[in-house]
Design an enzyme around this catalytic site. Sequence first.
Site, short mmCIF file in Angstrom:
data_model
loop_
_atom_site.label_atom_id
_atom_site.label_comp_id
_atom_site.label_asym_id
_atom_site.label_seq_id
_atom_site.Cartn_x
_atom_site.Cartn_y
_atom_site.Cartn_z
N ALA A 65 0.89 -1.02 -0.04
CA ALA A 65 0.09 0.06 -0.08
C ALA A 65 0.84 1.25 -0.07
O ALA A 65 1.30 1.74 -0.85
CB ALA A 65 -0.97 0.03 1.02
N ARG A 66 1.42 1.69 1.18
CA ARG A 66 2.04 2.63 1.27
C ARG A 66 3.15 2.74 2.49
O ARG A 66 2.94 2.20 3.51
CB ARG A 66 1.21 4.14 1.36
CG ARG A 66 0.52 4.74 0.61
CD ARG A 66 1.54 5.40 -0.63
NE ARG A 66 0.95 5.74 -1.89
CZ ARG A 66 0.96 5.10 -2.87
NH1 ARG A 66 1.34 3.77 -2.90
NH2 ARG A 66 0.47 5.35 -4.13
N GLU A 80 12.48 5.73 0.31
CA GLU A 80 12.47 5.11 -0.82
C GLU A 80 13.53 6.11 -1.76
O GLU A 80 13.32 7.35 -1.84
CB GLU A 80 11.31 4.90 -1.73
CG GLU A 80 10.11 4.09 -0.74
CD GLU A 80 8.89 3.68 -1.62
OE1 GLU A 80 8.76 4.45 -2.72
OE2 GLU A 80 8.13 3.06 -1.13
N HIS A 115 8.88 -0.96 -4.68
CA HIS A 115 7.63 -0.46 -5.28
C HIS A 115 7.02 -0.63 -6.45
O HIS A 115 6.59 0.16 -7.28
CB HIS A 115 7.82 1.15 -5.09
CG HIS A 115 6.33 1.99 -4.50
ND1 HIS A 115 6.37 3.01 -3.73
CD2 HIS A 115 5.29 1.80 -5.08
CE1 HIS A 115 4.99 3.36 -3.66
NE2 HIS A 115 4.56 2.71 -4.50
#
Length: 312
Positions: A232-233, A262, A281
């Site tokens: 998700a995040r 990231e 990601h």
Amino acid sequence: MAKIVISEFMDEEAAKSLKARFDVTFDVGLVDDRQALLAAVADADGIIVRNRSRVDPELLAAAPRLKVVGRLGVGLDNIDLAACESRGVIVKPAHGGNGSSVAEYVLTGALLLRRQAYFSSAAMLAGQWPRQALIGREVADSTLGLVGFGAIARETARRARALGMSVAAFDPHLASNAPEWSDVTRHESLASLLAASDVVSLHVPLTKATHHLLDAAALAQMKAGAVLINAARGGTVDEDALAMALREGRLAGAMLDVFEQEPLPADSGLEGVPNLILTPHIAGVTDESNARISRMTADNVRAVLERAKVYA
């Protein structure tokens, strides 16, 4: 001619389709060169980004002509929505373009982490034969717990049922009488969902309320031997607390596709953590979903600029 800046990777054919009517700057290096990005958008009417290019007040101030932000995906935590709204800039995410890709990623993680056998390559090549140590578990008859029950979570649920999994979910923003709950066990609290689930998958945006939603206390509420998947995040999971839970063997494994920082810093606390799979990601990005999302985003940006009559 109106100008569109594309600062992150996108399907080449979709980008090419914009060049017939717009001046297009397509430079994936811009995401890592903030000053170059700010200079590029100085005369831009549209910008297309993924999750790393920050569309914030600084960028908006540098782009006085900006009318639309096309998001190659659905997460919006890198886009200041309030600032865009105050400037009259329309934000267009690509809803529905990567649901199947994320769902497949989550279920692949469930299969890998429950079975455990797929961590054996190094031992095998060293001449070992660790059969008993790697006897894992099936996903059939296990419970998949979904934290958040939006469109991607529902797609994941549909596919999980085909594998014989039971599906439970917690989503305080979805009404208790919503039809989406018809074939899912609805939990009224995160704690009860975590306690009941063999596989936990996050499907929430990053907000103040969801930052470190799975912290040390929440992770302690998970079943012993359960596994965690976060596509998700980043920031919704306390990475240090997760590392500790995995090192102590309280969880059987985890797969993370998103991170608080990231790319990962050189001193990441996730270094050397057992039974942990890390990916960059990429859960929502396959050849197919990239083409879908890119086409959708190109169409979204084109439509806004054509309505604004800035295409000539």
